[in-house]
Design a protein around this motif. Structure first.
Motif, mmCIF file in Angstrom:
data_model
loop_
_atom_site.group_PDB
_atom_site.id
_atom_site.type_symbol
_atom_site.label_atom_id
_atom_site.label_comp_id
_atom_site.label_asym_id
_atom_site.label_seq_id
_atom_site.Cartn_x
_atom_site.Cartn_y
_atom_site.Cartn_z
ATOM 1 N N SER A 172 0.793 -1.234 0.000
ATOM 2 C CA SER A 172 0.000 0.000 0.000
ATOM 3 C C SER A 172 0.824 1.282 0.000
ATOM 4 O O SER A 172 0.252 2.372 -0.072
ATOM 5 N N ILE A 173 2.139 1.195 0.049
ATOM 6 C CA ILE A 173 2.945 2.403 0.242
ATOM 7 C C ILE A 173 2.797 3.372 -0.929
ATOM 8 O O ILE A 173 2.675 4.584 -0.740
ATOM 9 N N TYR A 174 2.805 2.855 -2.156
ATOM 10 C CA TYR A 174 2.665 3.746 -3.308
ATOM 11 C C TYR A 174 1.317 4.461 -3.275
ATOM 12 O O TYR A 174 1.240 5.675 -3.535
ATOM 13 N N ALA A 175 0.236 3.732 -2.970
ATOM 14 C CA ALA A 175 -1.088 4.348 -2.904
ATOM 15 C C ALA A 175 -1.128 5.436 -1.831
ATOM 16 O O ALA A 175 -1.725 6.504 -2.028
ATOM 17 N N ILE A 176 -0.496 5.176 -0.700
ATOM 18 C CA ILE A 176 -0.431 6.168 0.380
ATOM 19 C C ILE A 176 0.314 7.414 -0.095
ATOM 20 O O ILE A 176 -0.131 8.547 0.123
ATOM 21 N N CYS A 177 1.438 7.201 -0.767
ATOM 22 C CA CYS A 177 2.237 8.331 -1.274
ATOM 23 C C CYS A 177 1.440 9.170 -2.261
ATOM 24 O O CYS A 177 1.521 10.404 -2.257
ATOM 25 N N GLU A 178 0.661 8.523 -3.113
ATOM 26 C CA GLU A 178 -0.119 9.251 -4.104
ATOM 27 C C GLU A 178 -1.179 10.120 -3.442
ATOM 28 O O GLU A 178 -1.423 11.254 -3.862
ATOM 29 N N VAL A 179 -1.835 9.594 -2.412
ATOM 30 C CA VAL A 179 -2.842 10.376 -1.694
ATOM 31 C C VAL A 179 -2.201 11.595 -1.040
ATOM 32 O O VAL A 179 -2.737 12.716 -1.115
ATOM 33 N N LEU A 180 -1.056 11.412 -0.421
ATOM 34 C CA LEU A 180 -0.364 12.522 0.236
ATOM 35 C C LEU A 180 0.141 13.543 -0.774
ATOM 36 O O LEU A 180 0.037 14.757 -0.561
ATOM 37 N N ARG A 181 0.685 13.063 -1.882
ATOM 38 C CA ARG A 181 1.214 13.984 -2.897
ATOM 39 C C ARG A 181 0.088 14.798 -3.530
ATOM 40 O O ARG A 181 0.264 15.975 -3.841
#
Length: 244
Positions: free
Chosen positions: A132-141
């Motif tokens: 899930s790390i990439y999905a989390i990064c996308e939401v934050l970005r």
């Protein structure tokens, strides 16, 4: 004792599988984020860190001062910046969620940090059981892109009022965009329904009922009588010419 040994072997197998999957995720994140992704701790439990900015320039701009840079330089457009810190539990991703924290690098308040952390943990929960790390990064970005303005770390009353006003304006714009998109979708859907109805009528034809058959019969008989009358008139005229 045999059962205990078997259970330990099973635990090692599960841990080994998770370790391999976690290493594969780290490789994928390295390929995506390049230098922005850092492996802080290379043994389990792994620790990772991702630097997130609104505009990815490929440069290390942690300590850059906007006032000393060319205004046309894309780096100067990053007014907000964070580090996402991840501790990877042994049984992640199948059985545990990542442990997340955020360090503010530029332009954000503690209130912003708490909001971002809440979003990150919610996204991790939404992707439970999967990397899930990439999905989390996308939401934050995405949040950083929407809030890439100077002064978010200013705690003054005036700054807070201005931020609230800008957020209301962005909310109105998003609502208007969503309304227009939904309207277009509804229009397309209505047109598709009408087209489907036309095609269905063509394929099925007009259903034969007692009422519409009677109407057709009356019209048909009337047409036949008109044809017969016309034919009789033509025949009479032909006979008249011959007798003359």
């Amino acid at each position: 004792q045999h059962q205990q040994q078997q259970q330990q072997n099973n635990n090692r197998t599960i841990m080994s599988d998770h370790c391999e999957e976690q290493e594969m995720e780290a490789e994928a994140l390295t390929a995506i984020f390049d230098k922005a992704f850092t492996i802080v701790k290379a043994e389990q439990p792994f620790e990772w860190m991702v630097k997130l900015v609104p505009i990815d320039t490929g440069e290390d701009d942690d300590d850059e001062d906007d006032d000393h840079n060319n205004n046309n330089d894309p780096d100067t457009q990053n007014h907000v910046m964070i580090h996402l810190k991840i501790t990877v539990p042994l049984n992640y991703p199948e059985m545990e969620l990542p442990i997340l924290d955020i360090d503010i690098l530029k332009g954000l308040s503690l209130e912003n940090k708490e909001e971002l952390l809440h979003m990150a943990r919610e996204e991790a929960q939404n992707n439970e059981g999967m990397p899930s790390i990439y999905a989390i990064c996308e939401v934050l970005r995405e949040w950083l892109c929407d809030n890439n303005v100077k002064g978010l770390d200013d705690a003054s009353m005036h700054a807070q009022m201005m931020r609230k006003q800008k957020e209301q304006e962005r909310s109105k714009q998003r609502a208007a965009q969503e309304f227009e998109a939904q309207k277009k979708e509804d229009d397309v859907t209505q047109a598709e329904l009408e087209e489907m109805a036309v095609r269905k009528r063509r394929a099925e034809g007009t259903p034969c009922t007692k009422e519409n058959f009677h109407a057709w019969k009356v019209q048909f008989d009337a047409e036949m009588m008109e044809l017969a009358a016309a034919q009789k008139l033509q025949d009479d005229q032909s006979i008249t010419k011959k007798t003359r």
